[in-house]
Design a protein around this motif. Structure first.
Motif, PDB file in Angstrom:
ATOM      1  N   GLU A   7       0.843  -1.210   0.000  1.00  0.00           N
ATOM      2  CA  GLU A   7       0.000   0.000   0.000  1.00  0.00           C
ATOM      3  C   GLU A   7       0.880   1.263   0.000  1.00  0.00           C
ATOM      4  O   GLU A   7       1.823   1.369   0.775  1.00  0.00           O
ATOM      5  N   GLY A   8       0.556   2.190  -0.880  1.00  0.00           N
ATOM      6  CA  GLY A   8       1.374   3.410  -0.952  1.00  0.00           C
ATOM      7  C   GLY A   8       2.698   3.172  -1.654  1.00  0.00           C
ATOM      8  O   GLY A   8       3.532   4.061  -1.736  1.00  0.00           O
ATOM      9  N   GLY A   9       2.901   1.919  -2.146  1.00  0.00           N
ATOM     10  CA  GLY A   9       4.098   1.578  -2.899  1.00  0.00           C
ATOM     11  C   GLY A   9       3.669   1.114  -4.277  1.00  0.00           C
ATOM     12  O   GLY A   9       3.044   1.875  -5.016  1.00  0.00           O
ATOM     13  N   ALA A  10       3.946  -0.171  -4.577  1.00  0.00           N
ATOM     14  CA  ALA A  10       3.595  -0.681  -5.910  1.00  0.00           C
ATOM     15  C   ALA A  10       2.144  -1.145  -6.011  1.00  0.00           C
ATOM     16  O   ALA A  10       1.616  -1.275  -7.107  1.00  0.00           O
ATOM     17  N   ALA A  11       1.482  -1.426  -4.869  1.00  0.00           N
ATOM     18  CA  ALA A  11       0.149  -2.040  -4.932  1.00  0.00           C
ATOM     19  C   ALA A  11      -0.947  -1.017  -5.245  1.00  0.00           C
ATOM     20  O   ALA A  11      -0.946   0.094  -4.705  1.00  0.00           O
ATOM     21  N   LEU A  12      -1.893  -1.436  -6.077  1.00  0.00           N
ATOM     22  CA  LEU A  12      -3.000  -0.544  -6.439  1.00  0.00           C
ATOM     23  C   LEU A  12      -3.898  -0.304  -5.230  1.00  0.00           C
ATOM     24  O   LEU A  12      -4.388  -1.252  -4.615  1.00  0.00           O
ATOM     25  N   ALA A  13      -4.171   0.957  -4.928  1.00  0.00           N
ATOM     26  CA  ALA A  13      -5.020   1.301  -3.777  1.00  0.00           C
ATOM     27  C   ALA A  13      -6.466   0.875  -4.020  1.00  0.00           C
ATOM     28  O   ALA A  13      -7.161   0.437  -3.094  1.00  0.00           O
ATOM     29  N   ARG A  14      -6.932   0.984  -5.256  1.00  0.00           N
ATOM     30  CA  ARG A  14      -8.347   0.731  -5.549  1.00  0.00           C
ATOM     31  C   ARG A  14      -8.754  -0.722  -5.345  1.00  0.00           C
ATOM     32  O   ARG A  14      -9.942  -1.006  -5.263  1.00  0.00           O
ATOM     33  N   ARG A  15      -7.812  -1.642  -5.235  1.00  0.00           N
ATOM     34  CA  ARG A  15      -8.176  -3.053  -5.043  1.00  0.00           C
ATOM     35  C   ARG A  15      -8.691  -3.344  -3.624  1.00  0.00           C
ATOM     36  O   ARG A  15      -9.348  -4.336  -3.392  1.00  0.00           O
ATOM     37  N   VAL A  61      -4.958   9.623  -8.868  1.00  0.00           N
ATOM     38  CA  VAL A  61      -3.886   8.728  -9.333  1.00  0.00           C
ATOM     39  C   VAL A  61      -4.127   7.344  -8.748  1.00  0.00           C
ATOM     40  O   VAL A  61      -4.964   7.173  -7.863  1.00  0.00           O
ATOM     41  N   ASP A  62      -3.408   6.360  -9.235  1.00  0.00           N
ATOM     42  CA  ASP A  62      -3.224   5.122  -8.470  1.00  0.00           C
ATOM     43  C   ASP A  62      -1.763   4.735  -8.648  1.00  0.00           C
ATOM     44  O   ASP A  62      -1.020   5.410  -9.387  1.00  0.00           O
ATOM     45  N   GLN A  63      -1.353   3.667  -7.973  1.00  0.00           N
ATOM     46  CA  GLN A  63       0.095   3.455  -7.830  1.00  0.00           C
ATOM     47  C   GLN A  63       0.784   3.021  -9.131  1.00  0.00           C
ATOM     48  O   GLN A  63       1.999   3.159  -9.255  1.00  0.00           O
ATOM     49  N   HIS A  64       0.025   2.532 -10.114  1.00  0.00           N
ATOM     50  CA  HIS A  64       0.654   2.221 -11.415  1.00  0.00           C
ATOM     51  C   HIS A  64       1.252   3.488 -12.027  1.00  0.00           C
ATOM     52  O   HIS A  64       2.226   3.433 -12.771  1.00  0.00           O
ATOM     53  N   MET A  65       0.666   4.642 -11.675  1.00  0.00           N
ATOM     54  CA  MET A  65       1.167   5.908 -12.236  1.00  0.00           C
ATOM     55  C   MET A  65       2.462   6.339 -11.543  1.00  0.00           C
ATOM     56  O   MET A  65       3.305   7.009 -12.150  1.00  0.00           O
ATOM     57  N   LEU A  66       2.615   5.944 -10.279  1.00  0.00           N
ATOM     58  CA  LEU A  66       3.900   6.201  -9.607  1.00  0.00           C
ATOM     59  C   LEU A  66       4.986   5.385 -10.309  1.00  0.00           C
ATOM     60  O   LEU A  66       6.072   5.897 -10.605  1.00  0.00           O
ATOM     61  N   LEU A  67       4.662   4.113 -10.592  1.00  0.00           N
ATOM     62  CA  LEU A  67       5.643   3.247 -11.259  1.00  0.00           C
ATOM     63  C   LEU A  67       5.960   3.784 -12.658  1.00  0.00           C
ATOM     64  O   LEU A  67       7.103   3.720 -13.116  1.00  0.00           O
ATOM     65  N   ALA A  68       4.947   4.349 -13.313  1.00  0.00           N
ATOM     66  CA  ALA A  68       5.158   4.895 -14.664  1.00  0.00           C
ATOM     67  C   ALA A  68       6.135   6.076 -14.642  1.00  0.00           C
ATOM     68  O   ALA A  68       6.802   6.352 -15.643  1.00  0.00           O
ATOM     69  N   LEU A  69       6.219   6.768 -13.501  1.00  0.00           N
ATOM     70  CA  LEU A  69       7.148   7.908 -13.405  1.00  0.00           C
ATOM     71  C   LEU A  69       8.609   7.460 -13.462  1.00  0.00           C
ATOM     72  O   LEU A  69       9.505   8.268 -13.667  1.00  0.00           O
ATOM     73  N   ILE A  70       8.841   6.160 -13.234  1.00  0.00           N
ATOM     74  CA  ILE A  70      10.216   5.644 -13.316  1.00  0.00           C
ATOM     75  C   ILE A  70      10.626   5.497 -14.803  1.00  0.00           C
ATOM     76  O   ILE A  70      11.793   5.517 -15.147  1.00  0.00           O
ATOM     77  N   LYS A  89      -0.753  -9.484  -5.718  1.00  0.00           N
ATOM     78  CA  LYS A  89      -1.356  -9.332  -7.051  1.00  0.00           C
ATOM     79  C   LYS A  89      -1.498  -7.847  -7.398  1.00  0.00           C
ATOM     80  O   LYS A  89      -1.266  -7.437  -8.546  1.00  0.00           O
ATOM     81  N   GLY A  90      -1.869  -7.047  -6.411  1.00  0.00           N
ATOM     82  CA  GLY A  90      -1.980  -5.600  -6.634  1.00  0.00           C
ATOM     83  C   GLY A  90      -0.643  -4.984  -7.008  1.00  0.00           C
ATOM     84  O   GLY A  90      -0.586  -4.021  -7.778  1.00  0.00           O
ATOM     85  N   GLU A  91       0.449  -5.546  -6.459  1.00  0.00           N
ATOM     86  CA  GLU A  91       1.793  -5.050  -6.826  1.00  0.00           C
ATOM     87  C   GLU A  91       2.093  -5.394  -8.283  1.00  0.00           C
ATOM     88  O   GLU A  91       2.612  -4.566  -9.043  1.00  0.00           O
ATOM     89  N   PHE A  92       1.734  -6.632  -8.672  1.00  0.00           N
ATOM     90  CA  PHE A  92       1.945  -7.016 -10.072  1.00  0.00           C
ATOM     91  C   PHE A  92       1.097  -6.123 -10.994  1.00  0.00           C
ATOM     92  O   PHE A  92       1.581  -5.638 -12.030  1.00  0.00           O
ATOM     93  N   LEU A  93      -0.165  -5.916 -10.607  1.00  0.00           N
ATOM     94  CA  LEU A  93      -1.050  -5.109 -11.474  1.00  0.00           C
ATOM     95  C   LEU A  93      -0.584  -3.650 -11.540  1.00  0.00           C
ATOM     96  O   LEU A  93      -0.806  -2.971 -12.540  1.00  0.00           O
ATOM     97  N   GLY A  94       0.053  -3.183 -10.491  1.00  0.00           N
ATOM     98  CA  GLY A  94       0.657  -1.845 -10.529  1.00  0.00           C
ATOM     99  C   GLY A  94       1.711  -1.790 -11.632  1.00  0.00           C
ATOM    100  O   GLY A  94       1.734  -0.862 -12.460  1.00  0.00           O
ATOM    101  N   ALA A  95       2.568  -2.831 -11.670  1.00  0.00           N
ATOM    102  CA  ALA A  95       3.618  -2.899 -12.696  1.00  0.00           C
ATOM    103  C   ALA A  95       2.991  -2.995 -14.087  1.00  0.00           C
ATOM    104  O   ALA A  95       3.416  -2.309 -15.027  1.00  0.00           O
TER     105      ALA A  95
END
Ligand code: GTR
Length: 423
Positions: free
Chosen positions: A284-292, A325-334, A353-359
């Motif tokens: 949460e607040g990292g790679a995992a999607l919050a909306r899940r 936003v959701d966390q996939h967009m944080l990952l996209a900033l990389i 799974k939320g971490e994978f879906l973030g990626a």
């Protein structure tokens, strides 16, 4: 479910040790629609790399700064340094260990962090490096008697808790320094509590007060909390690595576990000097999607750790769908820099799974920027890493932790992307 007696309080802990009262059932994940990283807030489609770079990337960065982690102060602080130790014969002569104290500002009583560095001996030219913060103090990373014991607060349990000799080397399973040196990488770390002690004191300690305007006593609702400060500390470590003649500063791999994974992602999003960014069980607040709403939730993280994010983030408690936003967009900033996300089977709290879906959600941005992105569409099987794309991922057996297995995959990923021969 089992009953545990913690102090005098009876609590229910589901088997596997995950906090009770949260969703761990895939069937109960609500329907959700993720914001599209490639559509501007005004609805304009982002169709070129230049549009991403000049318009959408800054827009998303601003949304995270405003609504999630808080703005990082722009003012520059002069760093003052002192070399505490250099030992060219560390670890049986295979390594050079160097410790440098970095004061944040000219004041005699300025806060400081100690950087602990290991360079592999006998390597020609500059070496790439793995940089990450540690949880217990530098002296926990390796048993070496010379590593300074931090004087900062440690543990998030009590405000007056001090580090001691007895913890020397206690965290070494998470820091396989010799194995990393053998692969030709330097290892660099600092204690996160040196930058901002991890408890809610209204931001009196740590680096935040260095930036207060006259009369200001705590960050505004859109200014940084502790995650922002730890990320800032990582950038200051990078400032130091740029001056380190043994290190190839264009090849610094930033990694972090759990809350420090969140900080690493935020640092990597803001500071494009980091060549590769790794999120280990950041949840949460990292790679995992919050909306899940699987495992830890926004409300829970803001309640347990009110000092981590900014004040505005509290508005989204139980209202993940209204986050811009959701966390996939944080990952996209990389992007387009290589990104590695990894999870652990027993770490349901962090929502593997939320971490994978973030990626996966960051993948369209990587592709727009002309990289291969993530090479798979489904979460890979346990211990079947995908490392050949620009986004890598694995899930391993076991619990919320950092293991030698995780490091092996990170080094394989880094070798691949730095075009190194490998082991
Ligand atoms: C937990 C927190 C997680 C994660 C973890 C850690 O208590 O709920 O978000 O950050 O701590 O950092 O170990």
């Amino acid at each position: 479910m089992r009953l545990c007696l913690i102090g005098a309080v009876l609590v229910f802990v589901p088997l596997g040790g995950q906090p009770a009262g949260f969703n761990y059932d895939e069937a109960k994940v609500p329907q959700y629609t993720l914001p599209d990283p490639l559509v501007m807030a005004d609805g304009t489609a982002v169709t070129t790399a230049a549009m991403w770079k000049k318009q959408r990337r800054p827009e998303i960065l601003e949304l995270f700064a405003e609504n999630v982690y808080g703005h990082t102060p722009k003012a520059k602080i002069r760093l003052r340094t002192e070399v505490l130790e250099i030992d060219k014969t560390a670890h049986g002569g295979t390594a050079t260990r160097k410790q440098v104290r970095v004061w944040f500002g000219p004041a005699a009583d300025a806060p400081y962090m100690d950087l602990l560095m290991y360079f592999p001996n006998g390597v020609k030219g500059k070496v790439p490096a793995f940089l990450g913060l540690n949880f217990g103090g530098n002296h926990t990373v390796q048993p070496d008697a010379e590593i300074r014991v931090t004087k900062s607060w440690v543990s998030n349990k009590a405000a007056d808790f001090k580090a001691s000799e007895k913890d020397r080397g206690a965290g070494q399973s998470r820091w396989p320094v010799d194995a990393v040196l053998k692969r030709g990488y330097a290892v660099v770390t600092a204690y996160y509590g040196d930058i901002d002690p991890d408890f809610d004191d209204g931001f009196k300690n740590g680096v935040q007060p260095l930036f207060y305007r006259a009369g200001q006593t705590k960050p505004e609702a859109n200014e940084w909390g502790s995650l922002g400060a730890w990320a800032w500390g990582l950038s200051r470590a990078m400032d130091m690595l740029e001056k380190e003649k043994e290190i190839d500063a264009s090849k610094v791999v930033l990694h972090g576990h759990s809350r420090l994974g969140k900080a690493a992602l935020w640092a990597g999003a803001q500071d494009e000097r980091f060549a590769i960014v790794i999120s280990n069980d950041s949840g949460e607040g990292g790679a995992a999607l919050a909306r899940r709403k699987f495992g830890e939730t926004t409300a829970r993280i803001n309640t347990s750790f009110p000092h981590w994010f900014d004040g505005n983030f509290k508005k989204y408690n139980e209202k993940e769908d209204s986050l811009p936003v959701d966390q996939h967009m944080l990952l996209a900033l990389i992007a387009p820099r290589p990104l590695y996300v990894n999870s652990a089977v027993e770490d349901a709290w962090a929502d593997p799974k939320g971490e994978f879906l973030g990626a996966l959600g960051a993948d369209p941005v990587y592709r727009l920027l002309g990289t291969p992105g993530l090479l798979v569409k489904e979460q890979p099987a346990v211990e079947k890493p995908t490392i050949d794309g620009t986004i890598g991922y694995h899930i391993r057996q076991g619990k919320h932790d950092v293991t030698g297995y995780d490091w092996e995959q990170w080094m394989n990923f880094a070798d691949r992307h730095f075009h190194r021969a490998g082991k």
